[in-house]
Design a protein around this motif. Sequence first.
Motif, PDB file in Angstrom:
ATOM      1  N   UNK A 150       0.813  -1.232   0.000  1.00  0.00           N
ATOM      2  CA  UNK A 150       0.000   0.000   0.000  1.00  0.00           C
ATOM      3  C   UNK A 150       0.842   1.276   0.000  1.00  0.00           C
ATOM      4  N   UNK A 152      -0.105   4.276   0.461  1.00  0.00           N
ATOM      5  CA  UNK A 152      -0.534   5.252   1.446  1.00  0.00           C
ATOM      6  C   UNK A 152       0.153   5.022   2.790  1.00  0.00           C
ATOM      7  N   UNK A 153       0.719   3.832   2.988  1.00  0.00           N
ATOM      8  CA  UNK A 153       1.385   3.525   4.258  1.00  0.00           C
ATOM      9  C   UNK A 153       2.887   3.760   4.179  1.00  0.00           C
ATOM     10  N   UNK A 154       3.372   4.098   3.004  1.00  0.00           N
ATOM     11  CA  UNK A 154       4.813   4.116   2.830  1.00  0.00           C
ATOM     12  C   UNK A 154       5.411   5.497   2.686  1.00  0.00           C
ATOM     13  N   UNK A 156       3.960   8.567   1.602  1.00  0.00           N
ATOM     14  CA  UNK A 156       3.206   9.777   1.393  1.00  0.00           C
ATOM     15  C   UNK A 156       2.613  10.312   2.691  1.00  0.00           C
TER      16      UNK A 156
ATOM     17  N   UNK C  35       9.159  -1.226   5.535  1.00  0.00           N
ATOM     18  CA  UNK C  35       9.514   0.153   5.254  1.00  0.00           C
ATOM     19  C   UNK C  35       8.373   1.137   5.382  1.00  0.00           C
ATOM     20  N   UNK C  36       7.304   0.757   6.068  1.00  0.00           N
ATOM     21  CA  UNK C  36       6.200   1.691   6.254  1.00  0.00           C
ATOM     22  C   UNK C  36       6.635   2.820   7.180  1.00  0.00           C
ATOM     23  N   UNK C  37       6.012   3.988   7.034  1.00  0.00           N
ATOM     24  CA  UNK C  37       6.350   5.102   7.910  1.00  0.00           C
ATOM     25  C   UNK C  37       5.648   4.941   9.263  1.00  0.00           C
ATOM     26  N   UNK C  40       1.965   4.469   9.134  1.00  0.00           N
ATOM     27  CA  UNK C  40       1.636   3.179   8.536  1.00  0.00           C
ATOM     28  C   UNK C  40       1.839   2.036   9.519  1.00  0.00           C
ATOM     29  N   UNK C 145      -2.246  -6.730   4.196  1.00  0.00           N
ATOM     30  CA  UNK C 145      -1.841  -5.338   3.984  1.00  0.00           C
ATOM     31  C   UNK C 145      -0.352  -5.260   3.664  1.00  0.00           C
TER      32      UNK C 145
END
Lengths: 211, 211, 211
Positions: A150, A152-154, A156, C35-37, C40, C145
């Motif tokens: 996804x 949107x989870x990374x 942005x 690597x999700x922020x 996230x 996800x």
Amino acid sequence: MINTFIFPDILLYVLDMFGIIACAIAGTLLAQHKGFDIAGCILVALVNAIGGGTLRDMALDRHPLFWMTDLNYVIVITATSLILQIFFHLYHKIDNALKFFDAIGLAAFSVIGFKVGLAQDLAPMIAIMMGVWTAIIGGLLRDIICNEIPLVLQREIYITASIAGSLAYLALDYGGLDTTINEFTMLFIIFAVRMLALKFDWHLPSIRLVD
Amino acid sequence: MINTFIFPDILLYVLDMFGIIACAIAGTLLAQHKGFDIAGCILVALVNAIGGGTLRDMALDRHPLFWMTDLNYVIVITATSLILQIFFHLYHKIDNALKFFDAIGLAAFSVIGFKVGLAQDLAPMIAIMMGVWTAIIGGLLRDIICNEIPLVLQREIYITASIAGSLAYLALDYGGLDTTINEFTMLFIIFAVRMLALKFDWHLPSIRLVD
Amino acid sequence: MINTFIFPDILLYVLDMFGIIACAIAGTLLAQHKGFDIAGCILVALVNAIGGGTLRDMALDRHPLFWMTDLNYVIVITATSLILQIFFHLYHKIDNALKFFDAIGLAAFSVIGFKVGLAQDLAPMIAIMMGVWTAIIGGLLRDIICNEIPLVLQREIYITASIAGSLAYLALDYGGLDTTINEFTMLFIIFAVRMLALKFDWHLPSIRLVD
């Protein structure tokens, strides 16, 4: 005076439709890239545009779902996806417009979800979550269906912009300001944060594990 | 005369069970291919067979869910999945039968979902969507859980067949024909379109983006 | 005497929170790996910890959802995820503790879901499924996800442990024992089966198709 101005309801609906169109375009583009057929692209466009609101209303027990009574949603999404697929070679020209509409959609979806949460007498924290939910779950489902990590989870600033807008609303509301002003401010802040994040390449940090 | 013939309710239930079995087989085969254990295969079989109807009823606020009160669904799916896993070497012999049952399931699921939509006084367009939803969301969830690009969105005439059947129903209904005839025609058209698509390798076009 | 001991309600809440924390940790770790922020990772932690219960309550029409009225869930999960992300280098030290808490969570989630199913006057088979659902769907959604093949369907004794516990409950209940004893036994059996499966590397068989 200002609260007789029918700003939020009609304008919000128009902005909502801009967001719906942006989501339908984004969903169709990714689905085309994956080689889905015409019907598959329309389905991904629908999921991207109304999937978040659908799951939100199911979680909040709001029935019938908004797009089951207002057919404009399905019609606009299907028409957008079909037109894009027929004239797909226009893609490169619409890339910047898409980001602009997408930011409008992020703002409008967040305000709508946040208002739905408040209207259900939920805790402000849950209302903030409903704003985020409405704004991002559609894109999350799009990426899941297309077997992508996804977006949107990374990389942005989506969730953060939505939360910032909701917090601004709550702060103004606590200060006693009019709902119309609060909603307008919330819309503007989310849109501005998102556009600034795109322009200046802002990201939330991501802490990678060392293997 | 013909509307005392109890065709749709009992026959539809039988056809539904054929579709349930086909979905349980398809789900188990993909889950086995992915190396899931016995319990994992049963879960994917359940999702494939009743996932679409479950999400449809949740979206339409129809409670309790059909498989919670009629235990036949869970029993038939679990038994099908277990039998297939024990005698998996029969796989190659069932491939053609599977496609046949799968087409029956597509038709039965579409009619059931479409009827549920009509019974809720929804717009015909939404009822058509409920038919598609019931027929394909289970397979979509199966592929998502198994981390595959959804088959149903890519190469196969599923959505189109379902929509064609619903449109035929509406046309006949507009012409004043009996519900029983309409449902039978809808079942037949969906089944026929699907089988013809398999036989003659029909596909919807897919417009790939040039990179 | 023993049924005045308030064991299940308060202790179950505490054990539930242990499970919530374990799920929040597991979700955050996988999301970091992808690597999700920060936002996230929190979202994946939320999905992992309360996604199963959310979908269960939506399927059973239980509104408002538990975490919308008891804010402890969202607060504990968000705090756990944030603390873990800030002090992520402690990861290797928490690995064994995570498995322990995870087993507690599996047991507590199963008991809670199973009790919810029984309280709705559903067939015992459906109540067992609600226990499994509550215990594993969160982890399933987490893996979906994060674009991973679901762990819970492959290599681990999760579903089996949950079913074994529910069957023990039903057997004791059939024998006329007190609910408190049944719940305690169910909790213990699930926890024990899970820990033994980890220690002795137990797996359900998986029948791979020969290509």
